[in-house]
Design a protein around this motif. Structure first.
Motif, short mmCIF file in Angstrom:
data_model
loop_
_atom_site.label_atom_id
_atom_site.label_comp_id
_atom_site.label_asym_id
_atom_site.label_seq_id
_atom_site.Cartn_x
_atom_site.Cartn_y
_atom_site.Cartn_z
N ILE A 224 -2.83 17.65 -6.40
CA ILE A 224 -1.38 17.53 -6.21
C ILE A 224 -0.98 18.12 -4.87
N LEU B 136 1.94 11.82 -10.03
CA LEU B 136 1.27 13.11 -10.06
C LEU B 136 2.27 14.25 -10.14
N ARG C 134 -10.61 21.34 -14.76
CA ARG C 134 -9.41 22.18 -14.88
C ARG C 134 -8.70 22.33 -13.55
N MET D 265 0.82 -1.21 0.00
CA MET D 265 0.00 0.00 0.00
C MET D 265 0.86 1.26 0.00
N PHE E 38 -1.55 31.63 -2.48
CA PHE E 38 -0.48 31.21 -3.37
C PHE E 38 -0.90 31.22 -4.84
N ALA E 39 -2.06 31.76 -5.14
CA ALA E 39 -2.56 31.84 -6.52
C ALA E 39 -2.48 30.49 -7.22
N ASN F 239 4.49 21.78 -17.10
CA ASN F 239 5.09 23.10 -17.06
C ASN F 239 6.15 23.32 -18.13
N ILE G 247 -2.43 15.85 -1.98
CA ILE G 247 -1.74 14.58 -1.76
C ILE G 247 -0.34 14.82 -1.20
N GLN G 248 0.35 15.82 -1.75
CA GLN G 248 1.69 16.11 -1.23
C GLN G 248 1.65 16.47 0.25
N PRO H 137 -4.19 27.54 -9.29
CA PRO H 137 -5.39 27.41 -10.15
C PRO H 137 -6.25 26.21 -9.76
N GLY H 138 -6.59 26.08 -8.51
CA GLY H 138 -7.35 24.92 -8.04
C GLY H 138 -8.84 25.19 -7.98
N MET I 201 -2.80 35.70 -12.59
CA MET I 201 -4.09 35.78 -11.90
C MET I 201 -3.91 35.53 -10.41
N VAL I 202 -3.32 36.52 -9.75
CA VAL I 202 -3.09 36.40 -8.31
C VAL I 202 -4.09 37.30 -7.61
N LEU J 180 -6.69 18.92 -10.70
CA LEU J 180 -5.32 18.40 -10.65
C LEU J 180 -4.42 19.23 -9.72
N HIS K 248 -6.04 28.59 -17.47
CA HIS K 248 -7.15 29.04 -16.63
C HIS K 248 -6.76 29.14 -15.17
N ASN K 249 -7.19 30.24 -14.56
CA ASN K 249 -6.91 30.54 -13.15
C ASN K 249 -5.43 30.74 -12.85
N GLU K 250 -4.62 30.79 -13.90
CA GLU K 250 -3.20 30.90 -13.66
C GLU K 250 -2.61 32.10 -14.39
N SER L 136 -9.52 -0.12 4.24
CA SER L 136 -8.10 -0.22 4.58
C SER L 136 -7.88 -0.64 6.03
N THR M 186 0.08 38.91 -1.70
CA THR M 186 0.89 38.07 -2.57
C THR M 186 1.34 38.82 -3.82
N TRP N 238 1.82 29.13 -10.28
CA TRP N 238 1.80 27.70 -10.53
C TRP N 238 2.75 27.41 -11.67
N GLY N 239 3.23 26.22 -11.82
CA GLY N 239 4.10 25.90 -12.94
C GLY N 239 5.02 24.75 -12.61
N THR N 240 6.10 25.03 -11.88
CA THR N 240 7.05 23.95 -11.59
C THR N 240 6.75 23.32 -10.24
N TRP N 241 7.49 22.25 -9.94
CA TRP N 241 7.31 21.60 -8.65
C TRP N 241 7.68 22.55 -7.52
N LEU O 13 0.81 13.39 2.45
CA LEU O 13 1.95 12.48 2.63
C LEU O 13 2.93 13.09 3.62
#
Lengths: 552, 308
Positions: free
Chosen positions: B98, A18, B91, A7, B251-252, A26, B101-102, B254-255, A260-261, B94, A233-235, B293, A266, B165-168, B105
């Motif tokens: 992400i 993911l 849209r 698991m 943190f802007a 990106n 889940i991060q 896009p969720g 889009m902040v 994801l 979108h949204n970004e 579980s 921020t 948003w963009g990179t890890w 964990l």
């Protein structure tokens, strides 16, 4: 035991997969401003890229027929161009039209569509496009947001409300290049109205083909200086210079990124770290400190912060009592100590930002300053008013506002000022915005807060709300003289006489006082010195079309 | 048999949620089309209402909605005009997932570690340190922690991007901000149940067998002390994976977190319904998976409904 291990392994794998997706996504979509730079002349080696922010977040739509918010308009203004547009000095000039003939009675406008005006897909812009676009907004089935802006056209209201047909609307494309617009009544300020968003054209073939054409960047076709290049979108939304635009030589910025902040702190931090070249609406707690900064600017927005009276609700049926409340407000102190966002005291109803034919601002040109703080006069007027009503003391009074920190602060400051300067105790009530709008529109108040933005950039755009028949007049106030002056100013063709009529109208409104103007709102911004040519004026968004980057 | 029964209850639960949300949402006053003070002519309002079926009586609207729901169509968004609710959720899911889940964990690993260390050093310095950290984690809300993270990690030290948003690298700060409270809660759970487990007789047996402390803790201690953590993780996981309003806004990201709140402010009925249904579905499924579980963690727990 083994199951447990399996698991964990699956979970870890899923997480890695993911995270991997995110990484890939990106690298493929990295902004590609560099590839765009080929059209630059040798003298301009600096990559013409501007990064700014949409503090409202994702624009709701990029279809001008459905947009209703400044965020959407910020993008839309760069994508489409109407018959009229603004030039570098903020003056209204011909845009997609090259020539306008106005009939002697100011009822018929004949537009010649510019030779070489093209859509971003290469099609020529035609008179038919305008006829199509305007009738699309008026079509009841479209359910557009703001068809009433087109009601100045003959037959438009009838068609939109199902009482007339599309054929009877006074917009006719005589041929590809000639658009004839017949108005319901003579209107000297038609250019000021027709520069508005409801009058923007859309490409008929594109709209008819795909109902959701405005939802993604690759299906949007415009006739303005920019085309959408990428819409995450949204970004972020990225605009690229439209190489089909007739006036493309006047446009130097090749790429504009709109992040889009939404969180003010921020985007302020992102400006400070150099991620953004321009931000609007600074966080309030930074304004004091930024005021010294050369990059800071604050300018009036065309809106006025008011408290409306219901003149049919006691005690505000009495003019002198209304005036007493207006005199009891120390607006100077309110802007300096309470709101602190660059607002100015509203000593009149029409906000700053409109230039009279004389070259002076309409506000500065006004014959008097209305309701400058005067506690003595306030007390006297209150006493007189109470006497006229046969009262010994003021009945309970409540002021309503919609729930928000800034409105609460203003309301509490007013409460304190009325207590100190008038010796009266008012009650404050607040409601959540949507509920509040209902309450307000049902005129269920004695006095209530509201911010008014002009429908178009003319004194009439705000003064027009208070005629007896206007559906935006929620004060129950009606005044024949006022109605008369407003009607005359609609038809008056001599600009100087028109200003006089509007000044007289404002005086009537201020004397009788169905609304107390409190503040003129301001927009604040930080602009990097590396970028020049961004125009800030009374329009709701800065004009980016003539921006140039002068430093890497 | 058990699974089938569970699936049936899950569907009924969802249907009840749909119905309740539908009713409550229409009870609150306010008009989705009244965005500002400007009066919209009644005829224009009628046209707009007709476009979204809002001109029909409520029972009809309810049936129409259930019908389209059967085809998994959540309808159009009133605010976004050109976008439907399915697209909005697709849209934004994801990025939200992400981060969710991060941070989960991270919370699980860090929380378990902190809790175990505290339990093993019961009433000694490490215990106090871990529990102090946990207290801070519980008491600092994310809307304070997030700007602090930005101020130091991004602006002052320039280690990570401020927002967007963009990179890890963009996901690190928001995941941290999201994880802190769960870390603290998990640490306290694990500490309590670990303390209890370590006093059990079978642990003494294991010690008597000569097993190393590490093996005792991992094989016998953790496994038994994770049961309460699991029951807590279910709802938390569902809510974090479907996006969080505050952290995503700061943190802007896009969720989809913002739609849960904005839709209610805007009276955007289809989006209110869509986000509620989506969240409930994720929650119901997660709870189901968590129940399953339990068996892996503790085979003594049998999955059975009454009467079986």
């Amino acid at each position: 035991m083994r199951k447990w291990n399996v698991m964990i392994a699956i979970l870890l794998f899923a997480a890695a997969a993911l995270a991997g997706c995110a990484g890939k996504d990106n690298s493929a979509a990295n902004p590609s401003g560099a590839a765009q730079g080929t059209a630059e002349t040798a003298a301009e080696k600096i990559p013409q890229v501007l990064t700014t922010n949409l503090s409202g977040g994702e624009p709701y739509t990029l279809d001008p027929a459905f947009a209703s918010d400044t965020t959407s308009y910020f993008i839309i203004d760069n994508l489409y161009e109407g018959l009229y547009t603004y030039d570098k000095s903020g003056k209204i000039v011909e845009g997609a039209a090259s020539k306008v003939d106005v009939s002697a009675d100011a009822k018929t406008y004949t537009f010649t569509i510019r030779d070489g005006a093209k859509w971003s897909n290469g099609d020529p812009v035609t008179a038919q496009d305008f006829e199509y676009s305007w009738k699309r907004i008026l079509n009841p089935k479209t359910a557009a947001y703001d068809p009433s802006s087109l009601y100045y056209i003959k037959g438009a209201e009838e068609y939109n409300t199902g009482k007339g047909s599309a054929e009877d609307v006074g917009v006719t494309a005589k041929d590809e290049h000639t658009l004839v617009v017949e108005l319901k009544a003579p209107l000297s300020i038609f250019p000021i109205i027709a520069v508005g968003h409801a009058y923007l054209p859309v490409r008929s073939t594109v709209v008819d083909k795909d109902e959701k054409w405005a939802a993604e960047s690759n299906t949007i076709v415009g006739n303005g200086p920019y085309v959408p290049q990428e819409w995450k979108h949204n970004e972020q939304i990225t605009l690229a210079k439209n190489d089909q635009y007739w006036n493309k030589d006047a446009i130097s910025m090749e790429t504009i990124h709109f992040k889009m902040v939404q969180d003010a702190t921020t985007y302020y931090q992102m400006y400070k770290t150099g991620d953004l070249d321009m931000i609007l609406s600074l966080p309030l707690d930074t304004i004091d400190q930024e005021k010294q900064n050369k990059e800071y600017l604050s300018h009036p927005s065309f809106s006025v912060y008011t408290y409306s009276f219901n003149v049919k609700e006691k005690p505000f049926t009495n003019q002198k009592i209304r005036q007493a409340f207006a005199y009891a407000i120390d607006r100077e102190s309110l802007t300096k100590n309470v709101t602190k966002g660059g607002e100015t005291p509203a000593l009149g109803y029409v906000p700053y930002g409109l230039t009279n034919p004389s070259g002076k601002d309409f506000r500065d040109d006004a014959p008097e300053k209305y309701y400058e703080f005067n506690a003595q006069k306030a007390k006297e007027l209150l006493a007189e008013g109470l006497k006229e009503e046969g009262l010994t003391q003021l009945p309970p009074v409540s002021f309503k506002y919609n729930t928000a920190d800034n409105h609460k602060k203003v309301a509490e400051a007013l409460q304190e000022m009325f207590k100190e300067n008038l010796g009266v105790e008012i009650r404050l009530e607040n409601q959540e915005w949507k509920t509040y709008i209902d309450t307000f529109k049902q005129k269920n108040f004695q006095a209530a807060r509201m911010g008014w933005e002009g429908n178009y950039l003319d004194p009439l755009g705000v003064l027009g709300h208070y005629t007896s028949s206007n559906s935006n007049n929620f004060t129950n106030w009606s005044n024949k003289e006022y109605d008369n002056l407003i009607e005359k100013s609609t038809y008056e063709l001599d600009p100087n006489k028109r200003v006089e009529l509007l000044q007289q109208a404002e005086k009537v409104l201020m004397d009788d006082l169905p609304i107390i103007p409190i503040l003129f709102s301001a927009d604040t911004a930080l602009v990097s010195p590396k970028v020049t040519g961004i125009i800030f004026d009374a329009r709701s968004n800065p004009d980016l079309r003539f921006a140039t980057r002068v430093e890497q | 048999m058990y699974v089938l029964k569970r699936l049936f209850t899950m569907l009924v639960t969802l249907w009840i949620i749909v119905t309740l949300t539908f009713v409550i949402m229409h009870i609150i006053p306010g008009d989705p089309f009244a965005t500002d003070s400007k009066a919209i002519p009644e005829s224009v309002l009628e046209n707009m209402r007709a476009r979204y079926n809002l001109d029909k009586p409520l029972p009809t609207q309810y049936i129409l909605y259930l019908k389209s729901l059967l085809t998994l169509d959540l309808g159009p968004s009133i605010q976004s005009k050109t976008t439907d609710v399915n697209t909005l959720i697709a849209r934004g899911f994801l990025p939200s997932a992400i981060l969710g889940i991060q941070s989960m964990l991270l919370a699980l690993v860090a929380g378990t570690a902190l809790g175990t260390i505290a339990a093993l050093n019961h009433n000694r310095t490490f215990d106090y340190i871990s529990m102090f950290v946990a207290m801070i984690g519980i008491s600092i809300p994310s809307f304070i922690l997030a700007p602090l993270l930005i101020k130091y990690m991004a602006v002052k030290w320039g280690l990570l991007p401020v927002a967007s948003w963009g990179t890890w690298r963009h996901t690190i700060l928001p995941s941290l901000a999201l994880a802190v409270t769960p870390v603290a809660i998990i640490a306290r759970f694990v500490r309590t149940s670990m303390l209890e487990v370590l006093h059990q007789e079978y642990i003494q047996t294991a010690e008597a067998k000569g097993l190393s402390t590490w093996k005792i803790v991992v094989r016998h201690g953790l496994r038994n002390s994770l049961i309460p953590v699991l029951s807590f993780m279910g709802p938390l996981f569902a809510s974090v994976v479907t996006g969080t309003f505050v952290v995503e806004k700061i943190f802007a990201i896009p969720g989809i977190g913002k739609y849960f709140v904005d839709s209610i402010f805007n009276r955007d009925y289809p989006v209110i319904m869509g986000t509620t249904i989506f969240y409930s579905a994720v929650l119901v499924v997660t709870l189901f998976l968590i129940d399953m579980s339990y068996r892996f963690v503790d085979p003594r727990i049998k999955l059975a409904s009454k009467g079986d």
